[in-house]
Design an enzyme around this catalytic site. Structure first.
Site, PDB file in Angstrom:
ATOM      1  N   ASP A  26     -75.872-107.674  22.481  1.00 48.33           N
ATOM      2  CA  ASP A  26     -77.122-107.689  23.251  1.00 48.33           C
ATOM      3  C   ASP A  26     -77.654-106.259  23.365  1.00 48.33           C
ATOM      4  O   ASP A  26     -76.901-105.340  23.686  1.00 48.33           O
ATOM      5  CB  ASP A  26     -76.823-108.271  24.637  1.00 48.33           C
ATOM      6  CG  ASP A  26     -78.087-108.740  25.333  1.00 48.33           C
ATOM      7  OD1 ASP A  26     -78.165-109.941  25.642  1.00 48.33           O
ATOM      8  OD2 ASP A  26     -78.974-107.910  25.563  1.00 48.33           O
ATOM      9  N   ASP A  65     -83.429-110.011  21.419  1.00 52.78           N
ATOM     10  CA  ASP A  65     -82.500-108.915  21.728  1.00 52.78           C
ATOM     11  C   ASP A  65     -81.041-109.359  21.766  1.00 52.78           C
ATOM     12  O   ASP A  65     -80.191-108.654  22.298  1.00 52.78           O
ATOM     13  CB  ASP A  65     -82.879-108.253  23.057  1.00 52.78           C
ATOM     14  CG  ASP A  65     -82.727-109.197  24.240  1.00 52.78           C
ATOM     15  OD1 ASP A  65     -82.505-110.399  24.021  1.00 52.78           O
ATOM     16  OD2 ASP A  65     -82.844-108.734  25.385  1.00 52.78           O
ATOM     17  N   GLU A  66     -80.737-110.520  21.217  1.00 50.76           N
ATOM     18  CA  GLU A  66     -79.383-111.057  21.331  1.00 50.76           C
ATOM     19  C   GLU A  66     -78.954-111.739  20.041  1.00 50.76           C
ATOM     20  O   GLU A  66     -79.686-112.560  19.506  1.00 50.76           O
ATOM     21  CB  GLU A  66     -79.366-112.073  22.482  1.00 50.76           C
ATOM     22  CG  GLU A  66     -78.008-112.624  22.818  1.00 50.76           C
ATOM     23  CD  GLU A  66     -78.110-113.609  23.983  1.00 50.76           C
ATOM     24  OE1 GLU A  66     -78.914-113.384  24.890  1.00 50.76           O
ATOM     25  OE2 GLU A  66     -77.399-114.613  23.933  1.00 50.76           O
TER      26      GLU A  66
END
Length: 410
Positions: free
Chosen positions: A13, A108-109
């Site tokens: 992340d 974002d992950e």
DNA sequence: TCTGGGGTCCTAGGACCC
DNA sequence: TCTGGGGTCCTAGGACCC
């Protein structure tokens, strides 16, 4: 698949991702309280807050207005989604150097499967495969920071759900690892809300049943959990014990390819929140939403077989109405369906605070038709797309939808 | 805490067909 | 004409995630 469960599932992340990108675009933001989501005192909610802003109590999800009161000295930025997408892609390219199996769960992950990668990173002096993989994950997060300037955290465990929990606890800029056999003990003391899939509603229901920690959830009988989680009860219980699936699941639709049956993944929607609106504004807003989702559908090469209207009254009652249509991505077709849905949905006099239009049951368009053989609506839409390609989205709006904006709606 | 905008997935009832 | 049951689609709503 694997006789012994190995801690080879990684959740990666990017820390306060939007803030980190804003700081790359404007280095003067470094070290300061930064809030992404909108201008100070404006409408909207916080999508990302720097750790300096969090010190004032600002968290993502709260309103910008509230954040403005909490952290008056913070710098508020609206956001730059094009740049976020670019950096997300570059981060993924770095991750793919470490493992071929990468699934993006959001901008974002990412989830990474390291099964079978041990030999790639093993050094002669290594006695322990786990240590080898942990070192590789550290090198991977360091590369993202060194090459892109983006801080990242990672969790490594035997299942996807646990890797996610571990990653959250590793923040900021940490790498944590939960060894095979230690999963249940690791999760046991944590509050139930830490488990992916348990939100505020389930948390409150569990609390009423006297269940606060994951250990208590694991011990709870089925008769208590079933009314809360339904068919997913067994899955939640497995996750809570750290015995969840190591399958990374599917890519999120924005990153996913179409499936072979010709059904395109996901859905496309657009919605807008506003204050009091006149009937005439309502009509033109619906037109604008239809235009927007249709343009996106055409650019993805898909047509919708289902149209959904979302309507929220000012007292927050939210209504959805949907219908099945002959597959289309032409503004006029979608708009006709949306107007019919709106008339069904708008039963109260109360002011409307949100309107949304969604396209579902997406199917591939198939080979591109030649302009002269298209019907009028499709031909107009293609022409509009071509003009927008050159001059921008707002360069042109369909005359038919402008015309329909004058239709009286209650 | 007076609450944005983009999504996914699950549930449940009813219609319809065989 | 009555009957049951299963499968599937449609629709509405809700929980959750980032």
């Amino acid at each position: 698949m694997f006789s012994t469960r190995l801690a080879r599932i990684c959740c990666l992340d990017l820390d306060t991702f939007f803030v980190s990108v804003e700081r790359l675009l404007d280095p003067s933001l470094r070290g300061k309280a930064v809030v992404v989501g909108g201008v100070k005192h404006g409408r909207g909610v916080v999508t990302s807050a720097s750790y300096e802003a969090r010190a004032f109590g600002v968290r993502s999800g709260i309103s910008i207005r509230e954040a403005s009161d909490m952290a008056p000295s913070a710098i508020f930025v609206a956001g730059n989604h094009g740049a976020y997408g670019d950096y997300s892609t570059r981060a993924r390219e770095i991750v793919e150097r470490w493992s071929p199996i990468v699934v993006a769960a959001s901008i974002d992950e990412q989830y990474i499967d390291f099964h079978g990668c041990e030999s790639l990173y093993k050094k002669p002096e290594d006695a322990d495969d786990d240590a080898t993989i942990v070192r590789a994950v550290r090198a991977m997060t360091k590369a993202i920071d060194d090459e892109l300037g983006l801080p990242a955290s990672a969790g490594l465990a035997t299942s996807k759900s646990l890797a996610k929990v571990v990653c959250t606890l590793a923040k900021p800029q940490g790498v944590r690892f939960v060894r095979t056999g230690e999963e249940e003990a690791f999760l046991a003391p944590l509050p139930v809300r830490k488990l992916p899939g348990i939100g505020p509603v389930s948390e409150a229901k569990l609390a009423r049943a006297g269940i606060v920690t994951l250990a208590e959830l694991v011990r709870a009988p089925d008769v208590v959990l079933r009314p809360i989680f339904g068919a997913t009860t067994a899955c939640i219980r497995r996750d809570a014990r750290g015995r969840g699936s190591a399958d990374l699941g599917r890519e999120r639709p924005a990153f996913r390819e179409h499936d072979p049956r010709g059904l395109a993944a996901g859905s496309i929607s657009n919605e807008r929140t506003f204050g009091e609106k006149s009937a005439r504004d309502t009509a033109s807003i619906l037109c604008g939403l239809c235009e927007h989702v249709c343009a996106r559908a055409r650019s993805r090469g898909v047509r919708a077989g289902c149209v959904t209207l979302r309507l929220r009254y000012s007292d927050f009652e939210t209504i959805t109405r949907s219908c099945t249509i002959a597959p289309s991505n032409v503004d006029g077709d979608i708009h006709r369906a949306v107007l019919a849905l709106y008339r069904r949905a708008r039963t109260r006099r109360m002011a409307v605070r949100l309107l949304g239009v969604g396209l579902g049951k997406l199917s591939l368009e198939g080979p591109q038709l030649q302009l002269p053989t298209m019907d009028g609506g499709a031909r107009r839409a293609r022409t509009v797309d071509a003009v927008r390609e050159k001059f921008g989205y707002d360069a042109v709006h369909l005359a038919t939808t402008v015309e329909r904006a004058r239709v009286r709606l209650r």
